[in-house]
Write an enzyme that holds these catalytic residues in place. Structure first.
Site, PDB file in Angstrom:
ATOM      1  N   CYS A 168       0.812  -1.217   0.000  1.00 19.14           N
ATOM      2  CA  CYS A 168       0.000   0.000   0.000  1.00 19.14           C
ATOM      3  C   CYS A 168       0.848   1.271   0.000  1.00 19.14           C
ATOM      4  O   CYS A 168       0.327   2.369  -0.204  1.00 19.14           O
ATOM      5  CB  CYS A 168      -0.933   0.013   1.208  1.00 19.14           C
ATOM      6  SG  CYS A 168      -0.074  -0.015   2.805  1.00 19.14           S
ATOM      7  N   HIS A 217      -1.634  11.058  16.433  1.00 22.37           N
ATOM      8  CA  HIS A 217      -2.141  10.351  15.264  1.00 22.37           C
ATOM      9  C   HIS A 217      -1.031   9.495  14.653  1.00 22.37           C
ATOM     10  O   HIS A 217       0.089   9.952  14.440  1.00 22.37           O
ATOM     11  CB  HIS A 217      -2.646  11.358  14.222  1.00 22.37           C
ATOM     12  CG  HIS A 217      -3.073  10.722  12.935  1.00 22.37           C
ATOM     13  ND1 HIS A 217      -4.259  10.026  12.796  1.00 22.37           N
ATOM     14  CD2 HIS A 217      -2.458  10.655  11.723  1.00 22.37           C
ATOM     15  CE1 HIS A 217      -4.362   9.564  11.555  1.00 22.37           C
ATOM     16  NE2 HIS A 217      -3.285   9.931  10.881  1.00 22.37           N
ATOM     17  N   HIS A 242      -4.295   4.443  10.337  1.00 24.96           N
ATOM     18  CA  HIS A 242      -5.606   3.797  10.390  1.00 24.96           C
ATOM     19  C   HIS A 242      -5.440   2.283  10.388  1.00 24.96           C
ATOM     20  O   HIS A 242      -4.387   1.760  10.006  1.00 24.96           O
ATOM     21  CB  HIS A 242      -6.472   4.223   9.200  1.00 24.96           C
ATOM     22  CG  HIS A 242      -6.825   5.671   9.204  1.00 24.96           C
ATOM     23  ND1 HIS A 242      -5.981   6.644   8.688  1.00 24.96           N
ATOM     24  CD2 HIS A 242      -7.922   6.332   9.678  1.00 24.96           C
ATOM     25  CE1 HIS A 242      -6.547   7.835   8.834  1.00 24.96           C
ATOM     26  NE2 HIS A 242      -7.720   7.673   9.424  1.00 24.96           N
ATOM     27  N   ASP A 257      -8.251  -5.755   5.987  1.00 25.62           N
ATOM     28  CA  ASP A 257      -7.808  -6.447   4.772  1.00 25.62           C
ATOM     29  C   ASP A 257      -6.371  -6.948   4.910  1.00 25.62           C
ATOM     30  O   ASP A 257      -5.650  -7.068   3.934  1.00 25.62           O
ATOM     31  CB  ASP A 257      -7.930  -5.519   3.553  1.00 25.62           C
ATOM     32  CG  ASP A 257      -7.118  -4.226   3.695  1.00 25.62           C
ATOM     33  OD1 ASP A 257      -6.434  -4.058   4.732  1.00 25.62           O
ATOM     34  OD2 ASP A 257      -7.167  -3.388   2.777  1.00 25.62           O
ATOM     35  N   ARG A 313      -4.874  -4.830   9.145  1.00 24.38           N
ATOM     36  CA  ARG A 313      -3.730  -4.110   8.580  1.00 24.38           C
ATOM     37  C   ARG A 313      -3.657  -2.736   9.228  1.00 24.38           C
ATOM     38  O   ARG A 313      -4.485  -1.871   8.974  1.00 24.38           O
ATOM     39  CB  ARG A 313      -3.859  -3.953   7.058  1.00 24.38           C
ATOM     40  CG  ARG A 313      -2.798  -3.025   6.439  1.00 24.38           C
ATOM     41  CD  ARG A 313      -2.866  -3.029   4.925  1.00 24.38           C
ATOM     42  NE  ARG A 313      -4.141  -2.558   4.406  1.00 24.38           N
ATOM     43  CZ  ARG A 313      -4.384  -1.291   4.036  1.00 24.38           C
ATOM     44  NH1 ARG A 313      -3.453  -0.361   4.158  1.00 24.38           N
ATOM     45  NH2 ARG A 313      -5.571  -0.962   3.544  1.00 24.38           N
ATOM     46  N   CYS A 354      -2.151   0.488   9.039  1.00 24.73           N
ATOM     47  CA  CYS A 354      -1.476   1.281   8.014  1.00 24.73           C
ATOM     48  C   CYS A 354      -0.966   2.545   8.702  1.00 24.73           C
ATOM     49  O   CYS A 354      -1.745   3.451   9.036  1.00 24.73           O
ATOM     50  CB  CYS A 354      -2.466   1.610   6.905  1.00 24.73           C
ATOM     51  SG  CYS A 354      -1.756   2.485   5.514  1.00 24.73           S
TER      52      CYS A 354
END
Length: 315
Positions: A234, A271, A274, A278, A287, A289
């Site tokens: 990704c 932060h 996310h 998947d 996952r 990310c």
């Protein structure tokens, strides 16, 4: 997020009287069910009255969702509530039925068990904890199940309140915004404090394959390990779960007309990225990310030097 039943695994733990062990693990998020029983005795038939004859150990079957909590983390909780050097005795209870033991059903679990076992052996010397393949497990009589719920004043050798405390008592400071502007680069600041996102394929950690841990770039709080890192294709560093289940927190994110789950560091409330459903199915299906600019990597051989020695058995 609710995951499928395929994410449920089991480990069998003997830690003295099973009333307390069951009650402790029932309080751990990620544990689906704890069941009292008898394991690895001389026969497949037993009852509480015959334990001295059959040589079974009072054992708790722990069913857990491995997308939420790892076996390594469960074992850290286990060693937290037992005296691993005591032979056939835990608390006020003495006898072979109160011996300590870890009973496994897969070679993959054995590798994790031996890693955690070796960590405590190096620190404490000879351990009295059996490590054996599970031969049989017999569910205990009904009155033994949830005993301390049915009998709140019943005897328990385990401090159940520890289940509500973090495994490692550490404090992480979050500098003020003014201080951060002098410490962080602009990209990291925008990501961690303003929830921005780095461009895909730009993180130095996409190709980082060394053994170690990833920590919050601001506070230093441990977040992910190299063994949970994978190439998701990704463009961002991806992980199957956090290093400990409570080291991150989650928020609904409906920005940009999308429904996502935001991941933030627990202590720093910074932060990170996310989490999506998947990821690799055989590793829990999640996952994480994560923006590489929100992380700092600490190689395994530098972890003790930088104050992360307690996390060694998790890597």
């Amino acid at each position: 997020m609710q995951m499928e039943n395929e994410n449920i695994k089991s480990i069998y733990l003997a830690g003295g009287c099973f009333w307390g062990v069951e009650a402790y693990f029932d309080r751990i998020d990620g544990v689906v069910e704890a069941i009292n029983g008898y394991a690895n005795g001389k026969s497949e038939e037993t009852g509480y009255s015959f334990l001295k004859i059959t040589d079974h150990a009072e054992t708790v079957k722990i069913d857990y969702d491995f997308s939420k909590i790892s076996l390594a983390e469960i074992l850290l909780h286990y060693f937290r509530i037992i005296d691993p050097t005591s032979v056939n005795k835990q608390g006020n209870d003495e006898g072979r039925q109160y011996r300590t033991g870890i009973y496994y059903t897969s070679s993959e679990d054995l590798a994790t068990i031996l890693k955690i076992y070796g960590y405590y052996q190096e620190r404490l010397g000879t351990l009295a904890v059996e490590v054996e393949e599970l031969r049989h497990f017999i569910v205990a009589e009904e009155y033994h199940q949830d005993y301390l719920i049915k009998n709140p004043s019943g005897y328990c050798h385990v401090n159940l309140y520890m289940a509500d405390e973090p495994l490692f008592d550490e404090k992480y400071n979050n500098p003020s915004d003014e201080e951060l502007k002098n410490i962080l680069d602009e990209l990291s600041y925008d990501i961690m404090r303003n929830s921005h996102t780095e461009r895909p394929g730009t993180s130095e950690f996409n190709d980082e394959n060394r053994r170690g841990i990833y920590v919050d770039k601001i506070t230093g709080e441990p977040l992910f390990t190299s063994n949970e890192k994978f190439d998701a294709g990704c463009g961002w560093p991806s992980f199957t779960r956090p290093i400990l289940k409570d080291n991150v927190k989650y928020h609904k994110d409906n920005s940009f007309n999308m429904r996502r789950t935001e991941v933030r560091s627990k202590s720093g409330d910074n932060h990170l990225g996310h989490v999506f459903q998947d990821g690799p199915i055989d590793r829990g299906g999640l996952r994480y990310c994560i923006n590489g600019a929100a992380l700092r990597f600490i190689p395994y051989d530098k972890m003790v030097e930088e104050g992360y020695g307690d996390y060694l058995p998790l890597v």
